[in-house]
Design a protein around this motif. Structure first.
Motif, short mmCIF file in Angstrom:
data_model
loop_
_atom_site.label_atom_id
_atom_site.label_comp_id
_atom_site.label_asym_id
_atom_site.label_seq_id
_atom_site.Cartn_x
_atom_site.Cartn_y
_atom_site.Cartn_z
N SER A 54 66.19 21.48 9.69
CA SER A 54 67.34 21.50 10.57
C SER A 54 68.16 22.75 10.30
CB SER A 54 68.19 20.23 10.40
OG SER A 54 68.51 20.02 9.03
N LYS A 55 69.32 22.85 10.91
CA LYS A 55 70.13 24.07 10.82
C LYS A 55 71.39 23.81 10.00
CE LYS A 55 68.55 25.23 15.48
NZ LYS A 55 67.97 23.92 15.80
N PRO A 56 71.66 24.60 8.97
CA PRO A 56 72.87 24.42 8.16
C PRO A 56 74.12 24.61 9.02
CG PRO A 56 71.33 25.92 7.07
CD PRO A 56 70.82 25.71 8.46
N SER A 57 75.18 23.87 8.69
CA SER A 57 76.43 23.95 9.45
C SER A 57 77.45 24.88 8.79
CB SER A 57 77.04 22.55 9.62
OG SER A 57 77.25 21.95 8.36
N LYS A 62 74.85 29.36 5.88
CA LYS A 62 73.95 29.58 7.01
C LYS A 62 73.52 31.05 7.08
CE LYS A 62 73.69 28.76 12.00
NZ LYS A 62 74.44 28.24 13.17
N THR A 63 74.45 31.98 6.80
CA THR A 63 74.14 33.41 6.83
C THR A 63 73.11 33.77 5.76
OG1 THR A 63 76.36 33.91 7.65
CG2 THR A 63 75.11 35.73 6.68
N ILE A 64 73.35 33.30 4.54
CA ILE A 64 72.42 33.56 3.44
C ILE A 64 71.06 32.94 3.72
CG2 ILE A 64 71.97 33.19 0.98
CD1 ILE A 64 74.97 33.16 0.55
N TYR A 65 71.08 31.70 4.22
CA TYR A 65 69.83 30.97 4.48
C TYR A 65 69.00 31.67 5.54
CZ TYR A 65 66.85 27.31 6.47
OH TYR A 65 65.79 26.62 6.96
N TYR A 66 69.62 32.09 6.64
CA TYR A 66 68.87 32.72 7.72
C TYR A 66 68.32 34.08 7.31
CZ TYR A 66 69.46 29.35 11.47
OH TYR A 66 69.35 28.23 12.26
N PHE A 67 69.06 34.80 6.47
CA PHE A 67 68.54 36.08 5.98
C PHE A 67 67.27 35.85 5.16
CE2 PHE A 67 68.22 39.34 2.66
CZ PHE A 67 68.15 40.49 3.44
#
Length: 232
Positions: A54-57, A62-67
């Protein structure tokens, strides 16, 4: 282990006490069809448990995770597997998959009830737990619904309040066998047979007038309380 098609499971209706999937639902070619099949093979009051990305809120996380997810992980995956596409597909599929409340809404539309969404590790993945409840005639679009057979046991009680007023009640128990044909989304029609025991208490208030030129008129008003005692 049985190999099969998630949109056409080779199992009868209401077959499993629980159906589970881990990191596989987002790969369904048709999400609604796949979930509808999971619903079909789950027994009445059975459980569905899905573990999925799923997508962090949290914006910072969220920025660190998506990078990491979009750049670091595909690079490492390419070095190990020698396949540049293998780990770029993963973030793309997660981004396209409906998660959180959006996925809960889809499960509700399929017919699941008592749905719980449990985010894990800041929302990187989530557990979705749901139950299959019995489908009644007023909660579905039925193709055909009819009582095959039934009978009632009741006792008539009459209370005279005055010369003009009377209360009548007929408490009893109704036994019914029903057959219900229905369709979930665009799947195949499903036939469900069930027995139902209802406790019914109808109450009528009757007014009787005095004779008016050899005629009498009556006014009757009533209501009925009905309770589902047991169904299977």
């Amino acid at each position: 282990m049985i190999k099969g098609d998630s949109e056409h499971l080779e199992f009868p209706d209401n077959h499993f006490d629980a159906v589970t999937a881990a990191f596989g639902v987002r790969n369904f070619g048709n999400l609604n069809k796949g979930l509808a099949e999971m619903y079909r093979v789950t027994k009445k009051d059975g459980n569905l448990v899905i573990l999925e990305f799923s997508k962090p809120s949290n914006k910072f996380f969220k920025t660190i995770y998506y990078f990491y997810f979009c750049y670091v992980l595909p690079f490492i995956g390419k070095l190990i597997s020698k396949d540049s596409r293998a780990y770029t597909y993963l973030p793309e599929s997660v981004e396209a998959f409906p998660s959180g409340n959006e996925f809960v809404k889809i499960l509700e539309e399929i017919g699941f009830k008592t749905i719980k969404w449990i985010p894990l590790t800041f929302g990187i993945s989530s557990i979705y737990w749901a139950k299959k409840k019995f489908i009644y005639e007023d909660s579905i679009s039925a193709i055909d619904a009819k009582a095959a057979m039934g009978f009632n046991l009741a006792v008539l009680l009459s209370i005279h309040l005055s010369r003009h007023w009377e209360i009548r009640t007929l408490p009893g128990i109704a036994f019914q066998d029903k057959k219900l044909d229905y369709q979930i989304f665009d799947g195949q029609p499903v036939t469900q047979n069930f027995n139902q025991i209802l406790m019914e208490v109808p109450v009528h208030i009757k007014f009787k007038s005095d004779p008016i030129k050899d005629f009498k008129f009556y006014v009757i008003s009533g209501m009925k309380y009905s309770c589902d005692v047991a169904s299977n």
